[in-house]
Scaffold this motif. Structure first.
Motif, PDB file in Angstrom:
ATOM      1  N   HIS A 662      15.349  39.570  35.681  1.00  0.00           N
ATOM      2  CA  HIS A 662      14.531  40.748  35.348  1.00  0.00           C
ATOM      3  C   HIS A 662      15.308  42.035  35.594  1.00  0.00           C
ATOM      4  CE1 HIS A 662      11.242  38.175  34.669  1.00  0.00           C
ATOM      5  NE2 HIS A 662      10.806  38.047  35.936  1.00  0.00           N
ATOM      6  N   PHE A 663      15.982  42.113  36.738  1.00  0.00           N
ATOM      7  CA  PHE A 663      16.757  43.318  37.053  1.00  0.00           C
ATOM      8  C   PHE A 663      17.926  43.492  36.068  1.00  0.00           C
ATOM      9  CE2 PHE A 663      14.804  43.307  41.368  1.00  0.00           C
ATOM     10  CZ  PHE A 663      14.413  44.638  41.402  1.00  0.00           C
ATOM     11  N   ARG A 664      18.603  42.384  35.738  1.00  0.00           N
ATOM     12  CA  ARG A 664      19.734  42.471  34.802  1.00  0.00           C
ATOM     13  C   ARG A 664      19.272  42.940  33.420  1.00  0.00           C
ATOM     14  NH1 ARG A 664      21.792  37.589  36.813  1.00  0.00           N
ATOM     15  NH2 ARG A 664      21.137  36.514  34.908  1.00  0.00           N
ATOM     16  N   PHE A 665      18.115  42.420  32.992  1.00  0.00           N
ATOM     17  CA  PHE A 665      17.596  42.797  31.680  1.00  0.00           C
ATOM     18  C   PHE A 665      17.314  44.301  31.626  1.00  0.00           C
ATOM     19  CE2 PHE A 665      14.154  43.654  28.727  1.00  0.00           C
ATOM     20  CZ  PHE A 665      14.584  43.003  27.578  1.00  0.00           C
ATOM     21  N   ILE A 666      16.636  44.837  32.675  1.00  0.00           N
ATOM     22  CA  ILE A 666      16.296  46.270  32.689  1.00  0.00           C
ATOM     23  C   ILE A 666      17.565  47.110  32.784  1.00  0.00           C
ATOM     24  CG2 ILE A 666      15.082  48.069  33.994  1.00  0.00           C
ATOM     25  CD1 ILE A 666      13.131  45.874  34.928  1.00  0.00           C
ATOM     26  N   GLU A 667      18.518  46.672  33.616  1.00  0.00           N
ATOM     27  CA  GLU A 667      19.765  47.406  33.777  1.00  0.00           C
ATOM     28  C   GLU A 667      20.526  47.474  32.452  1.00  0.00           C
ATOM     29  OE1 GLU A 667      23.358  47.553  37.064  1.00  0.00           O
ATOM     30  OE2 GLU A 667      22.483  45.608  36.543  1.00  0.00           O
ATOM     31  N   ASN A 668      20.606  46.346  31.710  1.00  0.00           N
ATOM     32  CA  ASN A 668      21.291  46.312  30.412  1.00  0.00           C
ATOM     33  C   ASN A 668      20.606  47.229  29.405  1.00  0.00           C
ATOM     34  OD1 ASN A 668      23.218  44.531  31.312  1.00  0.00           O
ATOM     35  ND2 ASN A 668      22.085  42.705  30.653  1.00  0.00           N
ATOM     36  N   TYR A 669      19.277  47.260  29.465  1.00  0.00           N
ATOM     37  CA  TYR A 669      18.528  48.112  28.535  1.00  0.00           C
ATOM     38  C   TYR A 669      18.897  49.576  28.753  1.00  0.00           C
ATOM     39  CZ  TYR A 669      14.645  50.617  26.408  1.00  0.00           C
ATOM     40  OH  TYR A 669      13.893  51.494  25.655  1.00  0.00           O
ATOM     41  N   PHE A 670      18.932  50.011  30.035  1.00  0.00           N
ATOM     42  CA  PHE A 670      19.276  51.410  30.329  1.00  0.00           C
ATOM     43  C   PHE A 670      20.710  51.736  29.911  1.00  0.00           C
ATOM     44  CE2 PHE A 670      15.962  51.479  33.944  1.00  0.00           C
ATOM     45  CZ  PHE A 670      14.990  51.929  33.064  1.00  0.00           C
ATOM     46  N   GLU A 674      22.190  54.308  26.992  1.00  0.00           N
ATOM     47  CA  GLU A 674      22.880  55.425  27.657  1.00  0.00           C
ATOM     48  C   GLU A 674      21.970  56.220  28.601  1.00  0.00           C
ATOM     49  OE1 GLU A 674      24.747  57.786  24.664  1.00  0.00           O
ATOM     50  OE2 GLU A 674      26.112  56.167  24.056  1.00  0.00           O
ATOM     51  N   LEU A 675      21.041  55.487  29.221  1.00  0.00           N
ATOM     52  CA  LEU A 675      20.159  56.125  30.210  1.00  0.00           C
ATOM     53  C   LEU A 675      20.763  55.943  31.607  1.00  0.00           C
ATOM     54  CD1 LEU A 675      16.745  54.845  28.765  1.00  0.00           C
ATOM     55  CD2 LEU A 675      17.766  57.119  28.474  1.00  0.00           C
ATOM     56  N   THR A 681      19.675  56.688  39.370  1.00  0.00           N
ATOM     57  CA  THR A 681      18.763  57.395  40.283  1.00  0.00           C
ATOM     58  C   THR A 681      17.533  56.575  40.645  1.00  0.00           C
ATOM     59  OG1 THR A 681      19.485  59.454  39.249  1.00  0.00           O
ATOM     60  CG2 THR A 681      17.522  59.568  40.637  1.00  0.00           C
ATOM     61  N   HIS A 682      17.082  55.721  39.749  1.00  0.00           N
ATOM     62  CA  HIS A 682      15.811  55.035  39.975  1.00  0.00           C
ATOM     63  C   HIS A 682      15.930  53.510  40.093  1.00  0.00           C
ATOM     64  CE1 HIS A 682      13.661  58.783  39.417  1.00  0.00           C
ATOM     65  NE2 HIS A 682      14.354  59.003  38.310  1.00  0.00           N
ATOM     66  N   LEU A 683      16.650  52.902  39.141  1.00  0.00           N
ATOM     67  CA  LEU A 683      16.681  51.435  39.152  1.00  0.00           C
ATOM     68  C   LEU A 683      17.512  50.892  40.315  1.00  0.00           C
ATOM     69  CD1 LEU A 683      15.937  48.740  37.911  1.00  0.00           C
ATOM     70  CD2 LEU A 683      17.969  48.908  36.469  1.00  0.00           C
ATOM     71  N   LYS A 684      18.704  51.440  40.512  1.00  0.00           N
ATOM     72  CA  LYS A 684      19.593  50.897  41.544  1.00  0.00           C
ATOM     73  C   LYS A 684      18.976  50.966  42.953  1.00  0.00           C
ATOM     74  CE  LYS A 684      24.274  50.648  39.842  1.00  0.00           C
ATOM     75  NZ  LYS A 684      25.675  50.957  40.135  1.00  0.00           N
ATOM     76  N   PRO A 685      18.347  52.094  43.348  1.00  0.00           N
ATOM     77  CA  PRO A 685      17.708  52.121  44.673  1.00  0.00           C
ATOM     78  C   PRO A 685      16.615  51.056  44.818  1.00  0.00           C
ATOM     79  CG  PRO A 685      17.952  54.350  43.845  1.00  0.00           C
ATOM     80  CD  PRO A 685      18.318  53.429  42.710  1.00  0.00           C
TER      81      PRO A 685
END
Length: 883
Positions: A662-670, A674-675, A681-685
């Protein structure tokens, strides 16, 4: 637009604001002190003819005599001092100007250091208190060095109802030039002066060595307790110099005794006290404050605890003489003093207090307390019970705390009722009525509802003082009603400090003193009786022997009665001889019967004592059981919490992989969109926090698996099972391996070879606590080693557990060891040397071990730091296991 003032304000500021007639009198005497008077004479007169000229410095001016005859007074109070007196201008500006600043200006202009030069009043309204005592006031005053007496009559009702009223005034010449001021407070038919309000007649009795009342010493007029307490602003019972001004009171020329009887302080059973000292920086500026606290106890405190431990019945046979309690106190005095003392720096303590109470405002806190420093105080504690008071007085006399002739009433209650409370002093002078029996400014009674009430101060049983340094009254002000302190940063900071000190005093010191005393009594042979199985069996065997002997005696008596009955008429020589033979046989039976009665009496007395010992033991067992039930309740809650946590923690590897996906999917999407900022600022913390939480949950899961071995379940875990101690220790060492590795601590269990029959998981509880404590104290020593070479080590830190016999283990580590102050109370509940410790760990360990026949003891050997450090754990195994 300007403020205007209704003259009724005079009544509000005087009669209604001052809370009592007694306080009103003290307000007027304050003026005498500020006028540098050495003597104040207070005369209560039923008529002017009873005026005592011996108690006066000057003749009564003719105009006053005339006015008194015109008024036909219903009681007069005369307050006369030999101070510097007042000129006409000072009378006008200082006495008749409401809110006058004369004293305030004098206070600010003066550079004094002695208490006898302080100025007490500065609000400019104190003399309005005269309204409470009488409806008419006549003021006469002669300024020192002059010859003109100024006289002014104040009819309070005229002033209150007419703002244009001008008090009549006179001047008379004086033959003397010594200054004085005299106030005439004159009652009338509607408002008479009630002398009974201020004084009473009391009969005094001689009291013998033991506090028993003897013959009457006659009746004397004495000041009532309310006025004595009010006058206490100039009478400090805690100072060697009791008063800085002499106060003489009389009624119609008869002297009235002003006696605070503060000799009674000498029979207090305990004294809590504190002092403070400045800590200076390099420039000599005070930057911090060090507080030293202690509790002193008296021998009769030990006697009372002994009485409580024995109970009333056993105490009669087991009590000791006062000198023996004194010897016991002397024997353990060093331990008492070491344990019942504490020091702290204000700056360090403030950080702890702030953690505990977020509402404390630390801004300017230390600076405010430094302005009031040095601070010190004492609190004397008593017991009201007459039996305990008699015990205290007898012990105080025999042990020379007081002289046998010292008059201390056998009944302490009147003294306590008149003087109880903790008064607030500014240097050597009382601050208003703060601390009177109706003024619980430190909320002592409220705190008794917050737990451990038996060890907290009881307002009615304490007399004490808190003293601050505020000579010019710059920081601490009482309200105009004299009942409270005006709130500011100084008053609030003082409240916080005193609350924390009182919490250390009571319940902490008070409870510790009781526990230490109980411990020392138990160490002394022959002070606390104990029942043994052998004693009880011996009494049972005695009873059997007595019973058999009694049965034989009864048979002999029965036979004798039958023989006498058959020969009752005694009508022949043979019958007479037969009865004589019966009586001859009865003689040894009678003697034996008498012996049986004596034996039975002794046996009953011994059995009764055994029963009383058993009763007292039952009380102690109930107390222990209560504590154990509390621990059981806490344990059940812990089991429920850990069980619920475990249900949350139980997740499969598949679920863990899904979280990662789930985290990898959201990270790849951002990243694809190019977000980058959102990702950083938000996902990594969130991801980092979740991974940290998941790791901690994994640790908790392992901890649950560890605890699961100790839980009581329905399949019979209550039974004793043969347990390899070394295997149990290995499980705990594995549990602690990360902390042990982090702090470089080795655990040596190589010599352990015991197998003990204990409840399943019991040793995990015992050694988990001990190893956890060892790691903490090793860590403390490591921290101290950075600043003190004494605590440095060249070798690895270690925890050593070794077998010394089949039923004994010894446990020690390379930490600081147990400080002397804890060595006698280490296993009591709520005792901890840790900063945030709960003080239950070692108490639970000992109680747990005792529950299945074990025990733990701190051995007397000391480590290189001079502290005891070896624990010995013993288990009473069945005899066949020890052969």
């Amino acid at each position: 637009m300007k403020f205007t003032y209704n003259p009724r304000i005079l009544r509000h500021l005087g009669y209604e604001l001052i809370t009592s007639d007694e306080v009103a009198i003290t307000e007027l005497i304050k003026n005498s002190y500020d006028a540098k008077a050495e003597n104040v004479y207070i005369q209560f007169l039923s008529a002017i003819d009873n005026f005592d000229k011996k108690r006066s410095n000057v003749e009564i001016p003719s105009v006053i005599l005339t006015r008194l005859k015109e008024k036909s007074p219903n009681g007069i109070v005369v307050i006369e001092d030999d101070g510097k007196g007042m000129s006409y201008d000072v009378l006008q500006k200082g006495f008749f100007e409401v809110g006058s600043t004369l004293k305030k200006e004098e206070k600010q202009d003066s550079s004094y250091s002695d208490d006898d030069k302080l100025i007490l009043g500065d609000k400019g309204i104190g003399r309005l208190a005269a309204q409470r005592i009488a409806p008419t006031l006549i003021v006469e005053s002669l300024e020192e060095g002059t010859k003109n007496i100024n006289i002014i009559e104040v009819q309070w009702s005229e002033f209150i109802n007419n703002n244009q009223f001008d008090a009549p005034e006179w001047r008379e010449d004086s033959a003397e030039s010594n200054g004085y001021t005299r106030l005439w407070l004159i009652g009338d038919t509607d408002t008479p002066v009630d002398f009974d309000r201020y004084t009473e007649e009391k009969e005094e009795f001689a009291i013998d060595l033991f506090g028993n009342v003897g013959k009457s010493l006659g009746k004397k007029l004495v000041v009532k307790s309310e006025l004595q307490t009010a006058l206490g602003f100039l009478y400090s019972p805690f100072e060697e110099k009791k008063s800085l001004i002499n106060i003489d009171i009389s009624i119609d020329k008869k002297p009235v005794k002003l006696d605070f009887n503060y000799q009674a302080l000498s029979v207090a059973e305990s004294i809590h006290s504190f002092t403070s000292n400045f800590i200076f920086d390099e420039s000599g500026k005070p930057v911090d404050l060090k507080f030293d606290l202690k509790l002193d106890i008296r021998p009769w405190f030990i006697e009372r605890i002994h009485h409580r431990e024995l109970g009333t019945v056993l105490y009669q046979d087991w009590k000791r003489s006062p000198s023996e309690y004194q010897k016991l106190y002397k024997k353990y005095q060093a331990e008492y003093e070491m344990n019942l003392s504490e020091s702290f720096l204000l700056s360090e303590a403030l950080r702890r207090w702030k953690k505990k109470d977020k509402s404390i405002n630390t801004n300017g806190f230390i600076e405010a307390i430094l302005k009031l420093a040095p601070l010190d105080g004492k609190i004397y504690s008593f017991k009201r019970d007459n039996t305990l008071m008699s015990m205290a007085r007898k012990s105080a006399v025999e042990n020379k705390y007081i002289d046998a002739k010292t008059r201390i009433n056998y009944d302490i209650r009147p003294f306590l009722e008149a003087n109880n409370g903790i008064k607030l002093y500014r240097n050597s002078f009382r601050i208003a009525t703060i601390g009177n029996k109706e003024n619980d400014w430190l909320e002592l009674q409220q705190k008794r509802t917050s737990g451990q009430q038996f060890y907290r101060f009881e307002l009615g049983n304490v007399i004490g003082f808190i003293k601050i340094n505020d000579k010019k009254q710059e920081y601490i002000y009482e309200t105009s009603s004299r009942e409270h302190l005006t709130q500011n940063i100084y008053a609030e900071s003082l409240r916080v400090v005193l609350n924390e000190i009182l919490e250390i005093f009571s319940p902490n010191f008070s409870k510790l003193a009781v526990e230490l005393t109980k411990r020392f009594l138990s160490l002394e042979i022959g002070w606390i009786p104990e029942n043994t199985d052998e004693q009880i069996q011996e009494e049972v065997d005695k009873a059997k022997v007595i019973f058999e002997s009694a049965k034989q005696n009864l048979v002999a008596i029965q036979q004798a009665i039958t023989a006498i009955k058959d020969n009752i008429d005694l009508d022949s020589e043979e019958k007479i001889a037969s009865v004589k033979r019966v009586f001859e046989k009865l003689e040894p039976v009678a003697l034996n019967f008498e012996q049986n009665i004596d034996d039975t009496t002794r046996s009953l007395r011994s059995a009764n004592q055994l029963l009383e010992v058993a009763k007292q033991e039952q009380v102690r067992i109930k107390t222990e059981a209560y504590n154990n039930y509390k621990l059981m309740a806490n344990g059940l809650v812990t089991e429920i919490i850990t069980h619920e946590l475990h249900s949350l923690l139980s997740s499969s590897e598949e679920e863990e992989k899904k979280y990662d996906e789930h985290f990898r999917f959201i990270e790849n999407y951002f990243l694809e969109n190019e977000l980058y900022d959102i990702n950083k600022t938000h996902l990594k913390p969130v991801k980092n926090k979740f991974e940290h939480l998941f790791k901690k949950m994994g640790d908790l899961d392992k901890f649950y698996s560890f605890l699961d071995k100790t839980f009581i379940k329905s399949e019979g875990n209550r039974a004793l099972v043969a347990t390899d101690v070394k295997d149990e220790l290995a499980i705990i060492v594995e549990r602690f391996k990360f902390r042990l590795k982090r702090h470089k601590v080795e655990v040596d269990i190589s010599s352990v070879n015991n197998t003990w029959e204990v409840p399943k998981g019991a040793l995990l509880h015992v050694f988990y606590n001990l190893i956890d404590n060892s790691i903490y104290w090793i860590r403390q020593r490591q921290k101290q080693s950075k600043a003190n070479v004494k605590y440095q080590r060249t070798e690895h830190d270690s925890i050593v557990i070794k077998s010394t016999s089949s039923n004994t283990l010894q446990f020690h580590d390379t930490g600081t060891g147990v400080l002397d102050k804890y060595q006698h109370i280490l296993f009591n509940e709520l005792v901890s040397g840790k900063e945030d410790g709960r003080g239950m760990g070692l108490y639970i360990v000992r109680q747990f071990l005792k529950s299945f026949g074990g025990d733990i003891e701190l051995l007397p050997m000391k480590n290189e730091y001079g502290n005891r450090y070896i624990f010995e754990i013993r288990l009473n195994q069945p005899a066949e296991d020890n052969e």
